[in-house]
Design an enzyme around this catalytic site. Sequence first.
Site, PDB file in Angstrom:
ATOM      1  N   SER A 194      -3.782   1.131  -5.140  1.00 28.18           N
ATOM      2  CA  SER A 194      -3.272  -0.155  -4.626  1.00 28.18           C
ATOM      3  C   SER A 194      -4.400  -1.168  -4.419  1.00 28.18           C
ATOM      4  O   SER A 194      -4.153  -2.280  -3.959  1.00 28.18           O
ATOM      5  CB  SER A 194      -2.536   0.070  -3.299  1.00 28.18           C
ATOM      6  N   HIS A 239       1.730   4.965  -2.595  1.00 27.83           N
ATOM      7  CA  HIS A 239       2.081   6.370  -2.310  1.00 27.83           C
ATOM      8  C   HIS A 239       3.374   6.856  -2.969  1.00 27.83           C
ATOM      9  O   HIS A 239       3.488   8.019  -3.336  1.00 27.83           O
ATOM     10  CB  HIS A 239       2.264   6.556  -0.791  1.00 27.83           C
ATOM     11  N   GLU A 261      -5.202   9.690  -0.335  1.00 26.24           N
ATOM     12  CA  GLU A 261      -5.644   8.289  -0.255  1.00 26.24           C
ATOM     13  C   GLU A 261      -6.674   7.951  -1.344  1.00 26.24           C
ATOM     14  O   GLU A 261      -6.585   6.871  -1.933  1.00 26.24           O
ATOM     15  CB  GLU A 261      -6.252   7.990   1.119  1.00 26.24           C
ATOM     16  N   HIS A 285       0.849  -1.204   0.000  1.00 27.89           N
ATOM     17  CA  HIS A 285       0.000   0.000   0.000  1.00 27.89           C
ATOM     18  C   HIS A 285       0.884   1.254   0.000  1.00 27.89           C
ATOM     19  O   HIS A 285       0.694   2.168  -0.787  1.00 27.89           O
ATOM     20  CB  HIS A 285      -0.902   0.026   1.228  1.00 27.89           C
TER      21      HIS A 285
HETATM   22  N1  HBI Z   1       1.021   6.203   9.960  1.00 32.59           N
HETATM   23  N2  HBI Z   1       2.475   4.690   8.970  1.00 32.59           N
HETATM   24  C1  HBI Z   1       1.492   5.617   8.845  1.00 32.59           C
HETATM   25  N3  HBI Z   1       1.023   5.924   7.617  1.00 32.59           N
HETATM   26  C2  HBI Z   1       0.050   6.851   7.456  1.00 32.59           C
HETATM   27  O1  HBI Z   1      -0.382   7.113   6.322  1.00 32.59           O
HETATM   28  C3  HBI Z   1      -0.482   7.498   8.603  1.00 32.59           C
HETATM   29  C4  HBI Z   1       0.040   7.153   9.853  1.00 32.59           C
HETATM   30  N4  HBI Z   1      -0.439   7.752  10.949  1.00 32.59           N
HETATM   31  C5  HBI Z   1      -1.449   8.774  10.922  1.00 32.59           C
HETATM   32  C6  HBI Z   1      -1.997   9.025   9.583  1.00 32.59           C
HETATM   33  N5  HBI Z   1      -1.489   8.444   8.480  1.00 32.59           N
HETATM   34  C7  HBI Z   1      -3.195   9.917   9.447  1.00 32.59           C
HETATM   35  O2  HBI Z   1      -3.611  10.397  10.674  1.00 32.59           O
HETATM   36  C8  HBI Z   1      -2.937  11.035   8.485  1.00 32.59           C
HETATM   37  O3  HBI Z   1      -3.305  10.481   7.317  1.00 32.59           O
HETATM   38  C9  HBI Z   1      -3.789  12.241   8.733  1.00 32.59           C
HETATM   39 FE    FE Z   2      -1.936   5.415   2.782  1.00 33.75          FE
END
Ligand code: HBI
Ligand code: FE
Length: 280
Positions: free
Chosen positions: A196, A136, A177, A131
Amino acid sequence: MKAGLSHAFDTPPPGAAADWTIPQNWAAYTAEEHARWDLLFARQSAQLPGRVVPAFLEGLDVLKLSKPGIPDFDELNAHLKARTGWTVAAVPGLVPDAVFFEHLANRRFVAGQFIRRADQLDYLREPDVFHDVFGHVPLLANPVFADYMQAYGEGGLRAAHLGALEKLARLYWYTVEFGLIRDGGSLKIYGAGIVSSHGESIYALEDAKPHRIGFDLKRVMRTRYKIDAFQAAYFVIPSFETLLRQTVETDFAPLYEAIERLPELEPEDILPEDELIRPA
Ligand code: HBI
Ligand code: FE
């Protein structure tokens, strides 16, 4: 990743650094795990051309992500850093918001180190390496999107102090996303959660059920989302330049206050002023 799931703990798990990063330990991946990556990669690559924004395919190419097996982040970073200054760092899974925004503000994208099990090919809650890296990372090779992601991270650090994280998480959700973008006369996908996903990369563009609404910052930040089903609403941007400009040029503090005074919206809701866009 499934934004909006805040992490269960607030201290890094054993073996992780203070910023939650861990060694990728690429040598430890098994042949079976590499084969799972190849299966997922082949499945998405077969259906994305013509459906995904061209910049995504350009990113796959310049980052040499078509090479078989789970990418070695050291190799990936040599290409990515040269392009836009971004690097990918391995983490165990979800990290707390503040940690996440700090990484983005420093052009570091945190990617799950693990790969999903064979029985999770179509859905998993936590962001795995497929993913995060397939979904990304290719767009981080696009200079405008790379700037947007850093601006988003800086905005997240400010939002944390304004108590507006939930509104900002919606902006991430409906762009990074699950965003759609105009490309010539048609709609294309760019959101990592769609790119994804085997099922949603068809559904998002072709199914009559979801709404497709012209992107508006305030409208997006009022709109709730569900993390465990195909989206009921997608927002369509005209270009990455527009998304970047709105994020950089908007004073979010008064915008958050204005939104506070308006009712929150469900993803199924439609407003009279919404620009509704028909699927191709
Ligand atoms: N942690 N590993 C990871 N990946 C993310 O996309 C992610 C996260 N923690 C918080 C978060 N995204 C969301 O709160 C944000 O998208 C706002
Ligand atoms: Fe993501």
